[in-house]
Design a protein around this motif. Structure first.
Motif, PDB file in Angstrom:
ATOM      1  N   VAL A  57     -26.514  27.066  36.092  1.00 53.16           N
ATOM      2  CA  VAL A  57     -27.667  26.170  36.202  1.00 53.16           C
ATOM      3  C   VAL A  57     -28.284  25.937  34.824  1.00 53.16           C
ATOM      4  O   VAL A  57     -28.663  24.812  34.491  1.00 53.16           O
ATOM      5  CB  VAL A  57     -28.715  26.722  37.200  1.00 53.16           C
ATOM      6  CG1 VAL A  57     -29.981  25.874  37.199  1.00 53.16           C
ATOM      7  CG2 VAL A  57     -28.118  26.779  38.603  1.00 53.16           C
ATOM      8  N   PHE A  58     -28.369  26.956  34.014  1.00 48.37           N
ATOM      9  CA  PHE A  58     -28.874  26.841  32.640  1.00 48.37           C
ATOM     10  C   PHE A  58     -28.071  25.784  31.872  1.00 48.37           C
ATOM     11  O   PHE A  58     -28.629  24.871  31.268  1.00 48.37           O
ATOM     12  CB  PHE A  58     -28.760  28.212  31.965  1.00 48.37           C
ATOM     13  CG  PHE A  58     -29.375  28.323  30.606  1.00 48.37           C
ATOM     14  CD1 PHE A  58     -30.676  28.771  30.459  1.00 48.37           C
ATOM     15  CD2 PHE A  58     -28.650  28.026  29.464  1.00 48.37           C
ATOM     16  CE1 PHE A  58     -31.251  28.913  29.200  1.00 48.37           C
ATOM     17  CE2 PHE A  58     -29.215  28.163  28.206  1.00 48.37           C
ATOM     18  CZ  PHE A  58     -30.529  28.605  28.071  1.00 48.37           C
ATOM     19  N   GLU A  59     -26.751  25.882  31.941  1.00 51.05           N
ATOM     20  CA  GLU A  59     -25.888  24.928  31.237  1.00 51.05           C
ATOM     21  C   GLU A  59     -25.971  23.528  31.846  1.00 51.05           C
ATOM     22  O   GLU A  59     -25.944  22.531  31.129  1.00 51.05           O
ATOM     23  CB  GLU A  59     -24.447  25.434  31.242  1.00 51.05           C
ATOM     24  CG  GLU A  59     -24.274  26.665  30.372  1.00 51.05           C
ATOM     25  CD  GLU A  59     -22.904  27.301  30.469  1.00 51.05           C
ATOM     26  OE1 GLU A  59     -22.084  26.884  31.328  1.00 51.05           O
ATOM     27  OE2 GLU A  59     -22.643  28.228  29.680  1.00 51.05           O
ATOM     28  N   ASP A  60     -26.102  23.447  33.177  1.00 46.15           N
ATOM     29  CA  ASP A  60     -26.259  22.143  33.836  1.00 46.15           C
ATOM     30  C   ASP A  60     -27.530  21.437  33.366  1.00 46.15           C
ATOM     31  O   ASP A  60     -27.527  20.224  33.140  1.00 46.15           O
ATOM     32  CB  ASP A  60     -26.314  22.299  35.355  1.00 46.15           C
ATOM     33  CG  ASP A  60     -24.971  22.647  35.978  1.00 46.15           C
ATOM     34  OD1 ASP A  60     -23.932  22.575  35.275  1.00 46.15           O
ATOM     35  OD2 ASP A  60     -24.965  23.001  37.174  1.00 46.15           O
ATOM     36  N   VAL A  61     -28.622  22.188  33.224  1.00 44.41           N
ATOM     37  CA  VAL A  61     -29.876  21.594  32.757  1.00 44.41           C
ATOM     38  C   VAL A  61     -29.689  21.005  31.364  1.00 44.41           C
ATOM     39  O   VAL A  61     -30.097  19.874  31.100  1.00 44.41           O
ATOM     40  CB  VAL A  61     -31.036  22.610  32.782  1.00 44.41           C
ATOM     41  CG1 VAL A  61     -32.256  22.085  32.025  1.00 44.41           C
ATOM     42  CG2 VAL A  61     -31.407  22.956  34.211  1.00 44.41           C
ATOM     43  N   LEU A  62     -29.050  21.739  30.482  1.00 43.38           N
ATOM     44  CA  LEU A  62     -28.840  21.230  29.124  1.00 43.38           C
ATOM     45  C   LEU A  62     -27.975  19.974  29.130  1.00 43.38           C
ATOM     46  O   LEU A  62     -28.222  19.022  28.382  1.00 43.38           O
ATOM     47  CB  LEU A  62     -28.219  22.308  28.241  1.00 43.38           C
ATOM     48  CG  LEU A  62     -29.074  23.560  28.031  1.00 43.38           C
ATOM     49  CD1 LEU A  62     -28.358  24.549  27.128  1.00 43.38           C
ATOM     50  CD2 LEU A  62     -30.446  23.211  27.485  1.00 43.38           C
ATOM     51  N   LEU A  63     -26.961  19.947  29.986  1.00 40.97           N
ATOM     52  CA  LEU A  63     -26.114  18.759  30.114  1.00 40.97           C
ATOM     53  C   LEU A  63     -26.923  17.569  30.617  1.00 40.97           C
ATOM     54  O   LEU A  63     -26.831  16.456  30.074  1.00 40.97           O
ATOM     55  CB  LEU A  63     -24.943  19.041  31.055  1.00 40.97           C
ATOM     56  CG  LEU A  63     -24.045  17.857  31.406  1.00 40.97           C
ATOM     57  CD1 LEU A  63     -23.383  17.284  30.162  1.00 40.97           C
ATOM     58  CD2 LEU A  63     -23.011  18.266  32.437  1.00 40.97           C
ATOM     59  N   MET A  64     -27.749  17.783  31.635  1.00 43.50           N
ATOM     60  CA  MET A  64     -28.526  16.670  32.192  1.00 43.50           C
ATOM     61  C   MET A  64     -29.584  16.171  31.205  1.00 43.50           C
ATOM     62  O   MET A  64     -29.836  14.961  31.129  1.00 43.50           O
ATOM     63  CB  MET A  64     -29.150  17.085  33.524  1.00 43.50           C
ATOM     64  CG  MET A  64     -28.108  17.239  34.613  1.00 43.50           C
ATOM     65  SD  MET A  64     -28.813  17.539  36.242  1.00 43.50           S
ATOM     66  CE  MET A  64     -29.395  19.227  36.075  1.00 43.50           C
TER      67      MET A  64
END
Length: 155
Positions: free
Chosen positions: A59-66
């Motif tokens: 989720v941490f990495e998904d937030v940065l991607l979004m």
């Protein structure tokens, strides 16, 4: 070697704002700003062995991607690029907002050819975010997305 300790979530809303004046370097600046906010908010809370679990990391990495996708869209499709990045966490959800000077709302494009660059950013946001949209703001708009906190996903 000392392991970091699990830190409880705050008991109130927390908001971070980053004013932007140019598109140059905005994507990396917003990723770095978001990464630091999530770390400050302990989004990678550790388990008994001292490591965050796989769901929290994802989720941490998904937030940065979004964040990257929203800021990139503002850089590419709006005059003057993004104006501001806002992050608001209330211990249950994270709200990410990117404001810009264009009143034109973003539209999810039909499925693009996966072999060609471009046209995939909002599709990624649509798949990863709990919700997303836009609203008018100061002669332009704010494009927002919500993500559930990964800290209590086992509960």
């Amino acid at each position: 070697m000392t392991r970091p300790e699990t830190v409880p979530a705050p008991d109130r809303d927390q908001t971070r704002r980053l004013a932007l004046s140019t598109s140059a370097g905005a994507v990396q600046q917003c990723r770095d700003f978001s990464r630091q906010a999530l770390l400050d908010w302990h989004w990678l809370a550790v388990d008994g062995d001292g490591w965050p679990d796989d769901e929290q990391v994802a989720v941490f990495e998904d937030v940065l991607l979004m964040v990257s996708e929203l800021v990139t869209n503002a850089c590419l499709h709006t005059p003057g690029g993004p104006r501001e990045l806002r992050l608001r966490w209330d211990t249950v959800r994270l709200l990410v907002e990117v404001s810009d000077g264009s009143p034109v709302p973003p539209q999810l494009r039909p499925f693009a050819d996966p072999g060609l660059p471009g046209g995939h950013g909002l599709r990624v946001v649509d798949r990863l975010a709990r919700a997303w949209g836009s609203r008018p703001e100061d002669g332009g708009k704010s494009v927002w997305l919500e993500v559930s906190s990964p800290l209590n996903h086992r509960a």
